[in-house]
Write an enzyme that holds these catalytic residues in place. Structure first.
Site, PDB file in Angstrom:
ATOM      1  N   GLY A  52     -41.730   9.183   7.182  1.00 37.57           N
ATOM      2  CA  GLY A  52     -42.428   9.060   5.906  1.00 37.57           C
ATOM      3  C   GLY A  52     -42.961   7.644   5.780  1.00 37.57           C
ATOM      4  O   GLY A  52     -43.054   6.914   6.773  1.00 37.57           O
TER       5      GLY A  52
ATOM      6  N   CYS B  60     -47.247   4.178   6.277  1.00 35.64           N
ATOM      7  CA  CYS B  60     -47.978   3.742   7.478  1.00 35.64           C
ATOM      8  C   CYS B  60     -48.085   4.765   8.594  1.00 35.64           C
ATOM      9  O   CYS B  60     -49.188   5.089   9.032  1.00 35.64           O
ATOM     10  CB  CYS B  60     -47.327   2.482   8.031  1.00 35.64           C
ATOM     11  SG  CYS B  60     -47.306   1.177   6.827  1.00 35.64           S
TER      12      CYS B  60
ATOM     13  N   LYS C 297     -52.626  -1.821  17.359  1.00 37.47           N
ATOM     14  CA  LYS C 297     -51.842  -1.485  16.168  1.00 37.47           C
ATOM     15  C   LYS C 297     -51.730   0.024  15.993  1.00 37.47           C
ATOM     16  O   LYS C 297     -50.644   0.568  15.772  1.00 37.47           O
ATOM     17  CB  LYS C 297     -52.488  -2.129  14.940  1.00 37.47           C
ATOM     18  CG  LYS C 297     -51.932  -1.676  13.614  1.00 37.47           C
ATOM     19  CD  LYS C 297     -50.442  -1.968  13.500  1.00 37.47           C
ATOM     20  CE  LYS C 297     -49.810  -1.241  12.335  1.00 37.47           C
ATOM     21  NZ  LYS C 297     -49.778  -1.944  11.112  1.00 37.47           N
TER      22      LYS C 297
ATOM     23  N   ARG D  58     -42.220  -4.217   9.444  1.00 34.65           N
ATOM     24  CA  ARG D  58     -41.557  -3.034   8.894  1.00 34.65           C
ATOM     25  C   ARG D  58     -41.136  -3.345   7.475  1.00 34.65           C
ATOM     26  O   ARG D  58     -40.617  -4.435   7.215  1.00 34.65           O
ATOM     27  CB  ARG D  58     -40.282  -2.697   9.680  1.00 34.65           C
ATOM     28  CG  ARG D  58     -40.509  -2.120  11.050  1.00 34.65           C
ATOM     29  CD  ARG D  58     -39.255  -2.259  11.883  1.00 34.65           C
ATOM     30  NE  ARG D  58     -38.855  -3.666  11.984  1.00 34.65           N
ATOM     31  CZ  ARG D  58     -37.689  -4.091  12.447  1.00 34.65           C
ATOM     32  NH1 ARG D  58     -36.777  -3.239  12.826  1.00 34.65           N
ATOM     33  NH2 ARG D  58     -37.416  -5.379  12.509  1.00 34.65           N
ATOM     34  N   GLU D  59     -41.316  -2.398   6.577  1.00 39.24           N
ATOM     35  CA  GLU D  59     -40.877  -2.627   5.207  1.00 39.24           C
ATOM     36  C   GLU D  59     -39.371  -2.846   5.171  1.00 39.24           C
ATOM     37  O   GLU D  59     -38.629  -2.184   5.891  1.00 39.24           O
ATOM     38  CB  GLU D  59     -41.220  -1.437   4.320  1.00 39.24           C
ATOM     39  CG  GLU D  59     -42.655  -1.471   3.933  1.00 39.24           C
ATOM     40  CD  GLU D  59     -42.974  -0.580   2.750  1.00 39.24           C
ATOM     41  OE1 GLU D  59     -42.078  -0.293   1.939  1.00 39.24           O
ATOM     42  OE2 GLU D  59     -44.135  -0.184   2.660  1.00 39.24           O
TER      43      GLU D  59
ATOM     44  N   ARG E   8     -43.234   5.706  -1.805  1.00 41.09           N
ATOM     45  CA  ARG E   8     -44.544   6.276  -1.465  1.00 41.09           C
ATOM     46  C   ARG E   8     -44.407   7.111  -0.186  1.00 41.09           C
ATOM     47  O   ARG E   8     -43.832   6.665   0.790  1.00 41.09           O
ATOM     48  CB  ARG E   8     -45.570   5.166  -1.205  1.00 41.09           C
ATOM     49  CG  ARG E   8     -45.994   4.425  -2.446  1.00 41.09           C
ATOM     50  CD  ARG E   8     -46.898   3.283  -2.074  1.00 41.09           C
ATOM     51  NE  ARG E   8     -46.213   2.294  -1.229  1.00 41.09           N
ATOM     52  CZ  ARG E   8     -46.849   1.328  -0.563  1.00 41.09           C
ATOM     53  NH1 ARG E   8     -48.149   1.231  -0.620  1.00 41.09           N
ATOM     54  NH2 ARG E   8     -46.166   0.452   0.161  1.00 41.09           N
TER      55      ARG E   8
ATOM     56  N   LYS F  54     -37.096   5.398   3.617  1.00 43.78           N
ATOM     57  CA  LYS F  54     -36.082   5.057   4.621  1.00 43.78           C
ATOM     58  C   LYS F  54     -35.066   4.135   3.944  1.00 43.78           C
ATOM     59  O   LYS F  54     -35.273   3.699   2.809  1.00 43.78           O
ATOM     60  CB  LYS F  54     -36.703   4.354   5.832  1.00 43.78           C
ATOM     61  CG  LYS F  54     -37.373   3.023   5.488  1.00 43.78           C
ATOM     62  CD  LYS F  54     -37.842   2.277   6.732  1.00 43.78           C
ATOM     63  CE  LYS F  54     -38.421   0.934   6.329  1.00 43.78           C
ATOM     64  NZ  LYS F  54     -38.916   0.149   7.440  1.00 43.78           N
TER      65      LYS F  54
ATOM     66  N   LYS G 281     -33.934   8.325  16.213  1.00 42.88           N
ATOM     67  CA  LYS G 281     -33.046   8.947  15.233  1.00 42.88           C
ATOM     68  C   LYS G 281     -33.737  10.186  14.684  1.00 42.88           C
ATOM     69  O   LYS G 281     -34.809  10.087  14.099  1.00 42.88           O
ATOM     70  CB  LYS G 281     -32.796   7.985  14.066  1.00 42.88           C
ATOM     71  CG  LYS G 281     -31.543   7.150  14.228  1.00 42.88           C
ATOM     72  CD  LYS G 281     -31.265   6.369  12.964  1.00 42.88           C
ATOM     73  CE  LYS G 281     -31.921   5.037  12.972  1.00 42.88           C
ATOM     74  NZ  LYS G 281     -32.173   4.303  11.826  1.00 42.88           N
TER      75      LYS G 281
ATOM     76  N   ASP H  61     -54.584 -11.633  -5.988  1.00 43.39           N
ATOM     77  CA  ASP H  61     -54.407 -10.190  -6.168  1.00 43.39           C
ATOM     78  C   ASP H  61     -54.972  -9.782  -7.530  1.00 43.39           C
ATOM     79  O   ASP H  61     -55.204 -10.641  -8.393  1.00 43.39           O
ATOM     80  CB  ASP H  61     -52.909  -9.828  -6.099  1.00 43.39           C
ATOM     81  CG  ASP H  61     -52.694  -8.415  -5.592  1.00 43.39           C
ATOM     82  OD1 ASP H  61     -52.338  -8.244  -4.412  1.00 43.39           O
ATOM     83  OD2 ASP H  61     -52.905  -7.467  -6.382  1.00 43.39           O
TER      84      ASP H  61
END
Ligand code: UGA
Length: 450
Positions: free
Chosen positions: A275, A278, A222, A156-157, A346, A339, A269, A32
């Site tokens: 938000g 993605c 995707k 998923r984050e 972000r 979330k 939900k 990175d």
């Protein structure tokens, strides 16, 4: 076991992928450009919050299965497979910005020495694989020196490791049998449930669907997945809006709807909208792909439009409670990350709501369990805390923006008897309405009347 390089290895997708592949027994170099994150990762500390990540990372570092570097050339030269997990932000017109992917491809073109499989993890528009092949072909021979594969991620984050170790499916898009074979070998330990470190999520009794297809279909799968999730959210938000107008109860509606096995209960939900980095970005990219190919994506335009309008719905509820002037009105926002369960702010709609309220002169305090530092970094004037009682104190309006359990557990009894009891707006339907009623608090649940 393979030597694997991950380009963009300190980012969210790259880190989870690198850690996951190393836990399968492969030797991973995560490369990175972010020195601060690399330094932290070498010490076993992650800048992104992921449930259960650090203990696994430390085991992998101790066993020499993962290392962190900024040396892109060495990473490329020492890898059998290179996973590309760099960012693909949106351009102003909604198209994906491919400059990072192209820069990596140019470096690959100059550094690859032995046959290397280039695995594109980043979500990229259909056609990007061809661009990468074109760049590499300037110096190298496709099929002999390299192959390019699309292997989209569905992480998923916040629950990325669960999604890596217990995935709903693995999708691999390639035209070369040699590349497909290497990918099967790389994922084999996961498919057979044999990892080399202690990982709680492996379910060796469950077969993981492994789908091989062409690169275009893999990439489109995707986009289709994220577009479908976004569509469900806009769909239920629209039903919630209608329900509110005609006197329905959205949680009963969601329950009844989800019982249909053709529909299912997930991703229904209602709230302030989707938000995060993605769903919105990928939906805009898909719309651009459609338009560029002379196809009119009327449905997805509507999904985005509903999402934009959701913020206004929440604003209307606030002005409905406080009157049109918000000047110096004290408003508490519960949930600042995009979330629950993540420290990522972000593209958080809570932050957009904060800005809109601040611009109208309101005095806003925010609560989050994980994202207070990140929110303050983004918005230095935001008063924010991890102490929910402190954030609630003196608030005239309280807006619940995510489904964190701690909000369901708030004891409203003291606040109901305060001189100025708050007006509570629950956008996620997480609060116990009978407790609110018993405390004498006036409340408004998005999607329900009365
Ligand atoms: C999303 C997808 O769920 C992943 O499968 C995908 O890999 C990832 O994007 C990606 O492309 O990288 P993520 O952005 O981490 O994952 O977040 P989600 O959990 O999908 O939530 C997105 C937004 O939708 C959040 O703002 C969330 O609050 C909202 N949401 C979710 C709802 O409003 N209602 C729901 O029922 C579910």
């Amino acid at each position: 076991m393979a030597d694997i390089g991950v380009i963009g290895g300190a980012g969210y997708v790259g880190l989870v992928t690198g850690v996951g592949l190393a836990a399968l027994g492969h030797k991973v170099i995560a490369q990175d450009v972010d020195q601060r994150r690399l330094d932290m990762l070498r010490r076993g500390i992650s800048a992104v919050y992921e449930d259960g990540l650090e203990p696994i990372l430390r085991q992998l570092i101790d066993r020499n299965l993962i290392s962190f570097t900024d040396d892109q050339g060495a990473t490329i030269r020492n890898s059998d497979a290179l996973f590309i997990a760099v960012g693909t932000p949106s351009l102003a017109d909604g198209a994906a910005d491919l400059s990072q992917v192209i820069a990596v491809a140019e470096r690959l073109r100059d550094e690859i020495q032995d046959y290397t499989v280039v695995v594109v993890k980043s979500t990229v528009p259909v056609g990007t694989i061809d661009v990468v092949v074109d760049v590499l072909s300037q110096k190298l021979r496709a099929g002999e020196d390299f192959d390019v594969v699309s292997n989209p991620e569905f992480l998923r984050e916040g629950s990325g490791l669960i999604d890596f170790f217990a995935p709903s499916r693995i999708i691999v898009g390639a035209t070369s049998e040699r590349a497909l074979k290497l990918l099967r070998e790389i994922y084999e330990p996961l498919l057979s449930g044999s990892v080399v470190v202690d990982v709680p999520w492996i379910d060796s009794g469950r077969e993981i669907p492994y789908v091989e297809t062409d690169p275009t279909s893999a990439q489109l799968t995707k986009y289709a997945a994220n577009a479908y999730l976004a569509t469900r959210i806009s769909f239920i938000n629209e039903i919630a809006g209608i329900s509110e107008k005609v006197g329905g109860n959205i949680s009963d509606i969601v329950f009844g709807l989800g019982l249909d096995p053709r529909i299912g209960p997930g991703y229904l939900k209602p709230g302030i909208g989707f938000g995060g980095p993605c769903l919105d970005k990928d939906l805009r990219a898909l719309i651009t792909i459609a338009v560029e190919n002379s196809y009119d994506p009327v449905m997805f335009d509507g999904v985005l439009r509903r999402n934009e309008l959701q913020l206004r719905e929440v604003m209307n509820k606030i002005t409905g409670a406080l009157g049109s002037s918000l000047y110096q009105k004290r408003i508490a926002l519960l949930g600042l990350a995009f979330k629950e369960g993540t420290n990522d702010v972000r593209h958080s709609l809570s932050i957009r709501l904060y800005r809109a309220l601040r611009d109208q002169g309101a005095s806003v305090t925010g609560h989050d369990l994980l994202a207070v530092d990140e929110a303050k970094e983004l918005e230095p004037d935001l008063e924010a805390s991890t102490d929910v009682d402190a954030v609630l104190a003196g608030a005239e309006v309280v807006v619940v923006l995510n489904s964190e359990q701690i909000y369901a557990d708030i004891d409203w009894s003291g606040l109901g008897t305060a001189t100025l009891a708050p007006y509570v707006i629950d956008t996620r339907g997480v609060l116990d309405t009978s407790a609110l009623e018993a405390s004498g608090i006036t409340f408004d649940i998005l999607g329900s009347t009365g």
